[in-house]
Scaffold this motif. Sequence first.
Motif, PDB file in Angstrom:
ATOM      1  N   VAL A 232       0.791  -1.425  -0.088  1.00 54.16           N
ATOM      2  CA  VAL A 232       0.016  -0.180   0.031  1.00 54.16           C
ATOM      3  C   VAL A 232       0.715   0.806   0.463  1.00 54.16           C
ATOM      4  CG1 VAL A 232      -1.889   1.449   1.066  1.00 54.16           C
ATOM      5  CG2 VAL A 232      -1.975  -0.982   0.971  1.00 54.16           C
ATOM      6  N   VAL A 233       0.673   2.305  -0.596  1.00 50.88           N
ATOM      7  CA  VAL A 233       1.293   4.215  -1.033  1.00 50.88           C
ATOM      8  C   VAL A 233       0.092   4.809  -0.498  1.00 50.88           C
ATOM      9  CG1 VAL A 233       2.963   4.879  -2.517  1.00 50.88           C
ATOM     10  CG2 VAL A 233       3.362   2.583  -2.313  1.00 50.88           C
TER      11      VAL A 233
ATOM     12  N   TYR B  47       1.065   8.462  -0.774  1.00 54.07           N
ATOM     13  CA  TYR B  47       1.358  10.187  -1.405  1.00 54.07           C
ATOM     14  C   TYR B  47       1.020  10.698  -1.765  1.00 54.07           C
ATOM     15  CZ  TYR B  47       0.311   9.934  -6.482  1.00 54.07           C
ATOM     16  OH  TYR B  47      -0.887  10.303  -7.176  1.00 54.07           O
TER      17      TYR B  47
ATOM     18  N   ARG C  96       3.906  11.698  -9.490  1.00 50.77           N
ATOM     19  CA  ARG C  96       3.388   9.847  -9.818  1.00 50.77           C
ATOM     20  C   ARG C  96       4.157   9.194 -10.452  1.00 50.77           C
ATOM     21  NH1 ARG C  96      -1.641   7.242  -8.793  1.00 50.77           N
ATOM     22  NH2 ARG C  96      -1.848   5.525 -10.519  1.00 50.77           N
TER      23      ARG C  96
ATOM     24  N   MET D  15       5.103   6.043  -8.624  1.00 49.67           N
ATOM     25  CA  MET D  15       4.871   4.612  -8.669  1.00 49.67           C
ATOM     26  C   MET D  15       5.005   3.979  -9.665  1.00 49.67           C
ATOM     27  SD  MET D  15       2.718   5.671  -6.630  1.00 49.67           S
ATOM     28  CE  MET D  15       3.799   7.214  -5.668  1.00 49.67           C
TER      29      MET D  15
ATOM     30  N   CYS E 267       6.534   0.961  -8.211  1.00 43.66           N
ATOM     31  CA  CYS E 267       5.890  -0.268  -7.128  1.00 43.66           C
ATOM     32  C   CYS E 267       5.307  -1.263  -7.897  1.00 43.66           C
ATOM     33  CB  CYS E 267       4.643   0.208  -6.871  1.00 43.66           C
ATOM     34  SG  CYS E 267       4.517   2.393  -5.893  1.00 43.66           S
TER      35      CYS E 267
ATOM     36  N   VAL F  99      -0.214  -2.650  -6.399  1.00 37.50           N
ATOM     37  CA  VAL F  99      -0.375  -2.472  -4.642  1.00 37.50           C
ATOM     38  C   VAL F  99      -1.767  -1.170  -4.905  1.00 37.50           C
ATOM     39  CG1 VAL F  99       0.813  -0.199  -6.180  1.00 37.50           C
ATOM     40  CG2 VAL F  99       1.468  -0.910  -3.812  1.00 37.50           C
ATOM     41  N   LYS F 100      -2.540  -1.095  -4.076  1.00 35.16           N
ATOM     42  CA  LYS F 100      -2.858  -0.362  -3.133  1.00 35.16           C
ATOM     43  C   LYS F 100      -2.138   1.098  -4.151  1.00 35.16           C
ATOM     44  CE  LYS F 100      -6.325  -3.522  -3.400  1.00 35.16           C
ATOM     45  NZ  LYS F 100      -7.633  -3.006  -3.944  1.00 35.16           N
ATOM     46  N   ILE F 101      -3.092   1.972  -4.181  1.00 30.39           N
ATOM     47  CA  ILE F 101      -2.670   3.839  -4.345  1.00 30.39           C
ATOM     48  C   ILE F 101      -3.262   4.582  -3.180  1.00 30.39           C
ATOM     49  CG2 ILE F 101      -1.135   5.792  -5.124  1.00 30.39           C
ATOM     50  CD1 ILE F 101       0.040   3.166  -7.331  1.00 30.39           C
ATOM     51  N   TYR F 102      -3.201   5.485  -3.311  1.00 26.85           N
ATOM     52  CA  TYR F 102      -3.164   6.478  -2.187  1.00 26.85           C
ATOM     53  C   TYR F 102      -3.412   8.084  -2.459  1.00 26.85           C
ATOM     54  CZ  TYR F 102      -6.615   2.589   0.047  1.00 26.85           C
ATOM     55  OH  TYR F 102      -7.776   1.248  -0.524  1.00 26.85           O
ATOM     56  N   ASN F 103      -3.974   8.616  -2.459  1.00 23.88           N
ATOM     57  CA  ASN F 103      -3.633   9.540  -2.565  1.00 23.88           C
ATOM     58  C   ASN F 103      -4.082  10.385  -1.829  1.00 23.88           C
ATOM     59  OD1 ASN F 103      -2.981  12.887  -3.105  1.00 23.88           O
ATOM     60  ND2 ASN F 103      -3.680  12.618  -5.525  1.00 23.88           N
TER      61      ASN F 103
END
Length: 258
Positions: free
Chosen positions: A31-32, A34, A41, A44, A47, A51-55
């Motif tokens: 999980v990231v 950022y 960006r 990413m 990665c 992977v789960k990415i959240y802003n």
Amino acid sequence: MDSKVYFIGAGPGDVDLITVKGRKILSSADVVIYAGSLVSREHMNYCREGVKIYNSASMTLKEVVETMYEYYKQGKRVVRLHTGDPTIYGAIKEQMDELDKLDVAYEVIPGVSSFTAAAAAIKSEFTLPDVSQSVILTRIGGRTPVPENESLEKLASIGCSMALFLSVSMIDKVVEKLKRGYGRNVPAAVVQRATWKDQKCVVGTLDDIAEKVKSKNITKTAQILVGDFINCKYEKSFLYNENFTHMYRKAKNENRSD
């Protein structure tokens, strides 16, 4: 793989200025989260698949902590990717305090700060012999106040090198306070988006830096550097002086036989 939260400094802009350790952990994260308003960006791209990415630009502190906690409980490796170095104006203390309450393991991985990137951009060194051996990192008070004993006037009166974060939008006010503190006209520079492809550098003095900044339409994401180190005469360091002795090198005249 260990279940842990990693606060990682992504560097000032250029994706290759993240540390080797930081990228290694990022590439193995589940999980990231950022800081999308400031972190490229492009990070990413390093990665792993899935992977789960959240802003975090649109998230509150509560939402960030809840997200980290949920994945931590699942045994996941979580990366909280901050701009520059997370220990400087990174707002990580409040996140770590919440993780402490939840008994979550975490680690901080340092990064390249925008203040050093800005100095590199104008090819300067903050600490020159007989000029300045100290660097002050600070900001002007805005929505987040600054303690009264850390006013720009007081800090500038010391006369050493300075790097101002989060202040360029109030450049006129900054210059006014710095002039009162230094008591004279000193060199100044502003670097916007240091190490990004659209980096801008403006070099001048306190007398003209504000107008130069406005002419370049620099209003945010910039470092203000101030001090004689930007443009001055200085004494050379003893470190490489041929007559300076230290544990790794004898002075040249000590090796003579006559």
